[in-house]
Design a protein around this motif. Structure first.
Motif, PDB file in Angstrom:
ATOM      1  N   TYR A  97      63.464 -16.574  12.051  1.00 32.22           N
ATOM      2  CA  TYR A  97      64.182 -17.809  11.766  1.00 32.22           C
ATOM      3  C   TYR A  97      65.198 -18.143  12.851  1.00 32.22           C
ATOM      4  N   HIS A  98      65.511 -17.175  13.698  1.00 32.20           N
ATOM      5  CA  HIS A  98      66.540 -17.357  14.726  1.00 32.20           C
ATOM      6  C   HIS A  98      65.971 -17.637  16.117  1.00 32.20           C
ATOM      7  N   ASP A  99      64.664 -17.651  16.248  1.00 27.81           N
ATOM      8  CA  ASP A  99      64.046 -17.789  17.570  1.00 27.81           C
ATOM      9  C   ASP A  99      64.493 -19.035  18.329  1.00 27.81           C
ATOM     10  N   THR A 100      64.597 -20.152  17.646  1.00 25.90           N
ATOM     11  CA  THR A 100      64.854 -21.434  18.317  1.00 25.90           C
ATOM     12  C   THR A 100      66.322 -21.836  18.325  1.00 25.90           C
ATOM     13  N   ILE A 101      67.194 -20.944  17.859  1.00 24.31           N
ATOM     14  CA  ILE A 101      68.620 -21.288  17.785  1.00 24.31           C
ATOM     15  C   ILE A 101      69.303 -20.852  19.079  1.00 24.31           C
ATOM     16  N   HIS A 102      69.429 -21.765  20.001  1.00 29.10           N
ATOM     17  CA  HIS A 102      70.079 -21.473  21.284  1.00 29.10           C
ATOM     18  C   HIS A 102      70.564 -22.783  21.891  1.00 29.10           C
ATOM     19  N   ILE A 313      63.473 -22.618  11.368  1.00 24.74           N
ATOM     20  CA  ILE A 313      64.755 -21.992  11.035  1.00 24.74           C
ATOM     21  C   ILE A 313      64.910 -21.761   9.544  1.00 24.74           C
ATOM     22  N   HIS A 314      63.977 -22.279   8.718  1.00 26.51           N
ATOM     23  CA  HIS A 314      64.134 -22.200   7.273  1.00 26.51           C
ATOM     24  C   HIS A 314      63.190 -21.184   6.640  1.00 26.51           C
ATOM     25  N   TYR A 315      63.726 -20.450   5.684  1.00 29.86           N
ATOM     26  CA  TYR A 315      62.911 -19.642   4.788  1.00 29.86           C
ATOM     27  C   TYR A 315      62.352 -20.554   3.694  1.00 29.86           C
ATOM     28  N   VAL A 316      61.034 -20.665   3.639  1.00 21.07           N
ATOM     29  CA  VAL A 316      60.363 -21.442   2.605  1.00 21.07           C
ATOM     30  C   VAL A 316      59.138 -20.635   2.164  1.00 21.07           C
ATOM     31  N   PRO A 317      59.039 -20.265   0.892  1.00 13.92           N
ATOM     32  CA  PRO A 317      57.854 -19.526   0.429  1.00 13.92           C
ATOM     33  C   PRO A 317      56.573 -20.266   0.744  1.00 13.92           C
ATOM     34  N   ALA A 318      55.482 -19.524   0.963  1.00 16.61           N
ATOM     35  CA  ALA A 318      54.226 -20.105   1.429  1.00 16.61           C
ATOM     36  C   ALA A 318      53.732 -21.239   0.551  1.00 16.61           C
ATOM     37  N   GLU A 319      53.900 -21.100  -0.761  1.00 12.59           N
ATOM     38  CA  GLU A 319      53.371 -22.119  -1.667  1.00 12.59           C
ATOM     39  C   GLU A 319      54.100 -23.454  -1.576  1.00 12.59           C
ATOM     40  N   HIS A 320      55.262 -23.445  -0.913  1.00 13.80           N
ATOM     41  CA  HIS A 320      56.043 -24.677  -0.791  1.00 13.80           C
ATOM     42  C   HIS A 320      56.085 -25.208   0.644  1.00 13.80           C
TER      43      HIS A 320
END
Length: 324
Positions: A97-102, A313-320
């Motif tokens: 989730y942090h890969d693109t935060i720069h 950047i967001h945690y979202v369960p697969a079903e959503h």
């Protein structure tokens, strides 16, 4: 720690980084609902780090959905501790989730959320959270227990697959590290002040039943109370940096409040003391649920806006997650 103990099964062998298990003190403390009482402390301490604060200012919509972001984040963060054989995969997801935060902050300083020193600082605040929860709301810790939690926090951090270079070798080294960060590195910035500003916060989930007109006069009291509780948990150097005062009377009252919360929680059944992700981990570990029981994910009410659910950047369960 003087809290009563839950029974624990033997350790299970595994490959790769060794996850923490129910024999650890971290399991007993971190997922306890009393951890919500230090949410302001954790958020503000993290954001006082120059790089982390810059990332929040430029990339986060946390302040547009404070409750939702807080409650959904508890699932993957807690999963790194409580997911057992799946914990390493959960940790890699959290890292992702942090890969693109720069970027570059307003002072021209470059930052990246995966800078090892920055990423470890966030983890260090989680570790110190366990100390603070236990010390303030669970009756305290022995020196041996503090050292055990320090050793466990290194096992916990290895799950992310990050460089171990910033991690202090010993408990004494960590105390020096923490003191140096509080005195010389942390700064008073917009991201920190935004976390501490509850003047416009909406009703918490447990008070959704409360009509809006009744929440309006209650909100200032909630704001002042939680900021006061948070200030009492800061190191003196942090209080000074942020311009807060703290009297002996404040200290006595703070301890009294902590003791009252500790005794109140004795009336709560042990499973109900834990966040759903932590509770599920306990149930699997104790044989109350099958080991293959699916991971507990956040309910839809905590999800980010639909337009943002595809962002990395967001945690979202697969079903959503969006399928397009």
């Amino acid at each position: 720690m003087t809290e009563e103990r839950t029974r624990t099964p033997p350790k299970a062998a595994g490959r790769g980084p060794e996850p923490l298990g129910p024999d650890s003190l971290t399991w007993r403390i971190f997922g306890d609902w009393r951890g919500l009482l230090i949410a302001l402390w954790a958020g503000s301490m993290q954001n006082m780090h120059p790089e982390l604060g810059a990332g929040v200012e430029e990339h986060s919509r946390f302040f547009d959905e404070r409750w939702e972001r807080l409650f959904r984040s508890l699932y993957p963060i807690g999963g790194v501790i409580y997911d057992g054989p799946r914990a390493h995969a959960t940790a890699r997801e959290v890292r992702g989730y942090h890969d693109t935060i720069h970027g570059t902050d307003r002072f021209g300083r470059r930052y990246h959320a995966l800078n090892p020193d920055t990423f470890y600082w966030a983890h260090a605040t989680f570790f110190v959270s366990t100390l603070i929860i236990a010390e303030n709301f669970m009756g305290g810790l022995t020196e041996a227990q503090r050292r055990q939690l320090f050793d466990e926090h290194k096992r916990w951090y290895r799950m992310y697959g990050m460089s171990m270079r910033p991690v202090p070798d010993t408990w004494e080294d960590f105390q020096e590290y923490w003191d140096r960060m509080c005195r010389d590195v942390l700064e008073d910035n917009k991201a920190t002040r935004d976390v501490l500003d509850l003047s416009r916060i909406g009703r918490p989930p447990l008070l959704r039943w409360l009509p809006g007109p009744l929440w309006t006069p209650v909100r200032p009291l909630v704001h002042r109370s939680f900021v006061w509780l948070t200030v009492g948990m800061y190191d003196a150097a942090v209080r000074e940096r942020l311009g807060y005062s703290w009297s002996p009377r404040d200290e006595r009252l703070h301890r009294l409040v902590g003791t009252a919360i500790r005794f109140a929680f004795r009336l709560v059944p042990w499973q109900r003391r834990y966040h759903p992700r932590a509770r599920a981990g306990w149930r699997r570990a104790l044989g109350m649920d099958p080991a293959a029981t699916p991971t507990v994910e956040t309910p839809p009410r905590n999800l980010p806006p639909e337009s943002e659910r595809s962002l990395p950047i967001h945690y979202v369960p697969a079903e959503h997650r969006p399928t397009g």
